[in-house]
Design a protein around this motif. Sequence first.
Motif, PDB file in Angstrom:
ATOM      1  N   GLU A  93     -96.557 -16.969 118.345  1.00 47.87           N
ATOM      2  CA  GLU A  93     -97.729 -17.828 118.510  1.00 47.87           C
ATOM      3  C   GLU A  93     -98.765 -17.625 117.401  1.00 47.87           C
ATOM      4  O   GLU A  93     -99.421 -18.571 116.969  1.00 47.87           O
ATOM      5  CB  GLU A  93     -98.389 -17.562 119.870  1.00 47.87           C
ATOM      6  N   MET A  94     -98.905 -16.357 116.914  1.00 50.11           N
ATOM      7  CA  MET A  94     -99.942 -16.072 115.931  1.00 50.11           C
ATOM      8  C   MET A  94     -99.408 -15.428 114.653  1.00 50.11           C
ATOM      9  O   MET A  94    -100.195 -15.111 113.756  1.00 50.11           O
ATOM     10  CB  MET A  94    -101.005 -15.144 116.546  1.00 50.11           C
ATOM     11  N   ARG A  95     -98.119 -15.218 114.564  1.00 42.52           N
ATOM     12  CA  ARG A  95     -97.563 -14.557 113.381  1.00 42.52           C
ATOM     13  C   ARG A  95     -96.757 -15.536 112.542  1.00 42.52           C
ATOM     14  O   ARG A  95     -96.186 -16.500 113.046  1.00 42.52           O
ATOM     15  CB  ARG A  95     -96.665 -13.378 113.785  1.00 42.52           C
ATOM     16  N   GLN A 141     -97.304 -10.751 105.928  1.00 40.20           N
ATOM     17  CA  GLN A 141     -97.916 -10.782 107.253  1.00 40.20           C
ATOM     18  C   GLN A 141     -98.527  -9.432 107.575  1.00 40.20           C
ATOM     19  O   GLN A 141     -97.886  -8.392 107.430  1.00 40.20           O
ATOM     20  CB  GLN A 141     -96.872 -11.137 108.308  1.00 40.20           C
ATOM     21  N   GLY A 142     -99.789  -9.447 108.009  1.00 42.51           N
ATOM     22  CA  GLY A 142    -100.436  -8.242 108.501  1.00 42.51           C
ATOM     23  C   GLY A 142    -100.310  -8.181 110.016  1.00 42.51           C
ATOM     24  O   GLY A 142     -99.345  -8.660 110.603  1.00 42.51           O
ATOM     25  N   THR A 143    -101.283  -7.576 110.672  1.00 43.24           N
ATOM     26  CA  THR A 143    -101.309  -7.598 112.131  1.00 43.24           C
ATOM     27  C   THR A 143    -101.601  -9.016 112.605  1.00 43.24           C
ATOM     28  O   THR A 143    -101.963  -9.901 111.808  1.00 43.24           O
ATOM     29  CB  THR A 143    -102.387  -6.649 112.661  1.00 43.24           C
ATOM     30  N   ASP A 144    -101.484  -9.239 113.916  1.00 44.18           N
ATOM     31  CA  ASP A 144    -101.801 -10.562 114.442  1.00 44.18           C
ATOM     32  C   ASP A 144    -103.236 -10.953 114.094  1.00 44.18           C
ATOM     33  O   ASP A 144    -103.528 -12.114 113.794  1.00 44.18           O
ATOM     34  CB  ASP A 144    -101.621 -10.584 115.957  1.00 44.18           C
ATOM     35  N   ALA A 145    -104.141  -9.976 114.158  1.00 44.85           N
ATOM     36  CA  ALA A 145    -105.545 -10.267 113.864  1.00 44.85           C
ATOM     37  C   ALA A 145    -105.767 -10.579 112.392  1.00 44.85           C
ATOM     38  O   ALA A 145    -106.623 -11.392 112.037  1.00 44.85           O
ATOM     39  CB  ALA A 145    -106.416  -9.085 114.286  1.00 44.85           C
TER      40      ALA A 145
END
Length: 348
Positions: free
Chosen positions: A31-33, A65-69
């Motif tokens: 959803e966020m990555r 890609q980092g963390t979801d945040a």
Amino acid sequence: MSVRSAWLLPNGQTREDTRLAPVGTYAPESEMRTRDGVIAGGAPFAATSAGAMSLQIGVGRALVQGTDAQGAYPVSIDAPAVLTFTDGEAQFARIDSVAVRVYDQLFDQAGQNLATVEIIRGTGSATPTAPSMPSACLRLWDVTVPPGASAGTGGIPWASALGDRRRFTSAYGGIIPRGYGLAFTGTYDGQYRDNGTGLERWNAAAGAWQTYPPTPTRPISTKQVTAAPLTTTGAFVDFTAAAWPRITFTVPPSGAIFVTVGGQVSNRSTTASTAWMTWRATGTYTEAHGALNGLSTQASRLIASRRVYRDGLTPGGQVTLIPGWNISSNTGTDVFVQDGQLTVEMVQ
């Protein structure tokens, strides 16, 4: 070396950053990555020897890609980067990894905003493994550093030491090019990838990559071996498996098939006498012998075939087709059910 990243610098990115960074490449991974990876085109991030202990990484573009945040960082290298490896361990080999790494002071403790290509050092071991990647880090190459390797001892044998770990990504809806490893699941129904020999489509319901377009399935056919014994009248009778082998098949993803039955039937016992050649289905789909699928004649002889369409079957289910016969009477001449052939065709 000039490594650029969009959406990283606190005072804004330059016009060159915007033009060179792949800001439109977002293949969803959740959803966020975003699926991180190398952007195909030419030979991005190619590795070539630059000395006994040095490796040159060529230009290329990628998404990290980092963390979801954090989200995903578009990155480009517009000039080759030369990296120098530390000497080998005294006793054991180790595996170092070359990676594109993003430092973001809002999310890590490095205290800087920077995109770079660097070496993530492994640990010497009798059975060395590649090091784990920090957050916001994309592995490009693994390098096996032999024990005792140094510039004075001949360095790293580049021809055998390099392990290509570049995986590729694409824009949403695009086809993911083949890169390192195919052992990853799709993230949405209808996602496509290139496996090196053809296309595959992710089937979310099946949880598997499937060849696209599906490999055409040849028809399955079986022939009658012996004529019907005609020992029963007025009822549909299954042929024995020895007299006419059955067909068992797996229902295709479409849930649809064609079934064809053909042969000779005859009954001239009386003007009202009939003869039938039919089939029935058992398993995850059932259908009885009868007028919906059979051949029939009355007071005559018939040589023909009949092809019928069936849909709504359960994909992946097992179905068996059983040939059958029926005669109303057997008191005259020309009474037979023979030379049959039963065929099933999968609808893709």
